[in-house]
Write an enzyme that holds these catalytic residues in place. Structure first.
Site, PDB file in Angstrom:
ATOM      1  N   CYS A   9       0.870  -1.191   0.000  1.00  0.00           N
ATOM      2  CA  CYS A   9       0.000   0.000   0.000  1.00  0.00           C
ATOM      3  C   CYS A   9       0.899   1.231   0.000  1.00  0.00           C
ATOM      4  O   CYS A   9       2.088   1.132  -0.331  1.00  0.00           O
ATOM      5  CB  CYS A   9      -0.980  -0.022   1.177  1.00  0.00           C
ATOM      6  SG  CYS A   9      -0.219   0.035   2.806  1.00  0.00           S
ATOM      7  N   ASN A  12       2.338   1.471   4.267  1.00  0.00           N
ATOM      8  CA  ASN A  12       2.681   0.213   4.954  1.00  0.00           C
ATOM      9  C   ASN A  12       2.413   0.292   6.457  1.00  0.00           C
ATOM     10  O   ASN A  12       3.118  -0.328   7.262  1.00  0.00           O
ATOM     11  CB  ASN A  12       4.133  -0.217   4.673  1.00  0.00           C
ATOM     12  CG  ASN A  12       4.472  -1.647   5.100  1.00  0.00           C
ATOM     13  OD1 ASN A  12       5.604  -1.942   5.475  1.00  0.00           O
ATOM     14  ND2 ASN A  12       3.511  -2.545   5.062  1.00  0.00           N
ATOM     15  N   CYS A  14      -1.337   0.864   7.399  1.00  0.00           N
ATOM     16  CA  CYS A  14      -2.776   0.599   7.587  1.00  0.00           C
ATOM     17  C   CYS A  14      -3.236  -0.653   6.844  1.00  0.00           C
ATOM     18  O   CYS A  14      -3.568  -1.663   7.458  1.00  0.00           O
ATOM     19  CB  CYS A  14      -3.618   1.792   7.129  1.00  0.00           C
ATOM     20  SG  CYS A  14      -3.317   3.290   8.082  1.00  0.00           S
ATOM     21  N   ARG A  15      -3.259  -0.588   5.506  1.00  0.00           N
ATOM     22  CA  ARG A  15      -3.873  -1.675   4.733  1.00  0.00           C
ATOM     23  C   ARG A  15      -2.971  -2.880   4.534  1.00  0.00           C
ATOM     24  O   ARG A  15      -3.388  -4.028   4.787  1.00  0.00           O
ATOM     25  CB  ARG A  15      -4.334  -1.139   3.362  1.00  0.00           C
ATOM     26  CG  ARG A  15      -5.460  -0.149   3.460  1.00  0.00           C
ATOM     27  CD  ARG A  15      -5.658   0.612   2.165  1.00  0.00           C
ATOM     28  NE  ARG A  15      -4.519   1.499   1.893  1.00  0.00           N
ATOM     29  CZ  ARG A  15      -4.356   2.221   0.797  1.00  0.00           C
ATOM     30  NH1 ARG A  15      -5.251   2.156  -0.175  1.00  0.00           N
ATOM     31  NH2 ARG A  15      -3.309   2.999   0.660  1.00  0.00           N
ATOM     32  N   SER A  16      -1.742  -2.674   4.040  1.00  0.00           N
ATOM     33  CA  SER A  16      -0.919  -3.843   3.713  1.00  0.00           C
ATOM     34  C   SER A  16      -0.487  -4.653   4.945  1.00  0.00           C
ATOM     35  O   SER A  16      -0.376  -5.886   4.832  1.00  0.00           O
ATOM     36  CB  SER A  16       0.273  -3.481   2.822  1.00  0.00           C
ATOM     37  OG  SER A  16       1.116  -2.535   3.416  1.00  0.00           O
ATOM     38  N   ASP A 123      -8.115   3.907   1.378  1.00  0.00           N
ATOM     39  CA  ASP A 123      -7.146   4.250   2.416  1.00  0.00           C
ATOM     40  C   ASP A 123      -7.898   4.757   3.653  1.00  0.00           C
ATOM     41  O   ASP A 123      -8.582   5.773   3.573  1.00  0.00           O
ATOM     42  CB  ASP A 123      -6.214   5.335   1.868  1.00  0.00           C
ATOM     43  CG  ASP A 123      -5.054   5.612   2.808  1.00  0.00           C
ATOM     44  OD1 ASP A 123      -5.133   5.221   3.989  1.00  0.00           O
ATOM     45  OD2 ASP A 123      -4.071   6.214   2.357  1.00  0.00           O
TER      46      ASP A 123
HETATM   47  P1  4NP Z   1      -1.738   2.845   4.114  1.00  0.00           P
HETATM   48  O1  4NP Z   1      -2.314   4.222   4.677  1.00  0.00           O
HETATM   49  O2  4NP Z   1      -1.225   3.149   2.715  1.00  0.00           O
HETATM   50  O3  4NP Z   1      -2.922   1.941   4.088  1.00  0.00           O
HETATM   51  O4  4NP Z   1      -0.658   2.409   5.059  1.00  0.00           O
HETATM   52  C1  4NP Z   1      -1.522   5.371   4.769  1.00  0.00           C
HETATM   53  C2  4NP Z   1      -0.857   5.640   5.931  1.00  0.00           C
HETATM   54  C3  4NP Z   1      -0.086   6.786   6.047  1.00  0.00           C
HETATM   55  C4  4NP Z   1       0.016   7.647   4.986  1.00  0.00           C
HETATM   56  C5  4NP Z   1      -0.648   7.370   3.809  1.00  0.00           C
HETATM   57  C6  4NP Z   1      -1.418   6.225   3.696  1.00  0.00           C
HETATM   58  N1  4NP Z   1       0.766   8.836   5.093  1.00  0.00           N
HETATM   59  O5  4NP Z   1       0.750   9.658   4.166  1.00  0.00           O
HETATM   60  O6  4NP Z   1       1.469   9.027   6.101  1.00  0.00           O
END
Ligand code: 4NP
Length: 155
Positions: A9, A12, A14-16, A123
């Site tokens: 994702c 790295n 939240c989702r992955s 997200d």
């Molecule tokens: P993820 O979510 O891609 O599912 O881990 C996010 C977590 C943090 C950020 C973006 C997406 N960020 O910009 O910090």
């Protein structure tokens, strides 16, 4: 040699990490290795978002020991399957993959559930807490299909 699956994702956190933990819980550990990475570098070395840790814990899965890392070009040789969470991840990861056999390893994860529809795992980072429950349910459903396919093919 285990079959290796990489979940990707943006952050790295939240989702992955959820996708990694849920899929790993459905596969025999001696035959499969599941990991995750982000396209971005902001959260390298960080543990997953506590909302992801909490929702996983609710369903008996521990993702609290994972550490964020950024995807790297050697991942395209090392991993057999690379599942990305959304279309933006798909574009970013496709640009990093230089060879056709590497590009062929990249799959938009929800296309396993809704073929050719190119649906995103949204997200949940900036949204309400139930976004994490929603993401968990989507990933639980699609990893049933992925685990089934992998087990039929390799076990
Ligand atoms: P993820 O979510 O891609 O599912 O881990 C996010 C977590 C943090 C950020 C973006 C997406 N960020 O910009 O910090």
């Amino acid at each position: 040699m285990p079959v290796k699956i990489l979940m990707v994702c943006l952050g790295n956190i939240c989702r992955s990490p959820l996708a990694e933990g849920i899929l790993a819980s459905k596969l025999p550990k001696d035959k499969f290795f599941v990991d995750s990475a982000g396209t971005g570098s902001w959260h390298v070395g960080h543990c997953p978002d506590k909302r992801s840790i909490e929702v996983a814990k609710k369903y008996g899965i521990n993702i609290g020991e994972q550490k964020g890392r950024q995807i790297k070009t050697s991942d395209f040789d090392e991993f057999d399957y690379i599942y990305v969470m959304d279309n933006s991840n798909f574009n970013d990861v496709s640009h990093l993959a230089k060879r056709p056999e590497h590009k062929n390893k990249i799959h938009l994860i929800l296309n396993e559930l809704f073929p050719d529809e190119n649906v995103d795992v949204p997200d949940p980072y900036y949204g309400a807490t139930n976004g994490f429950e929603n993401v968990y349910q989507m990933l639980d459903e699609v990893t049933d299909i992925i685990a089934d396919k992998l087990i039929k093919k390799y076990v």
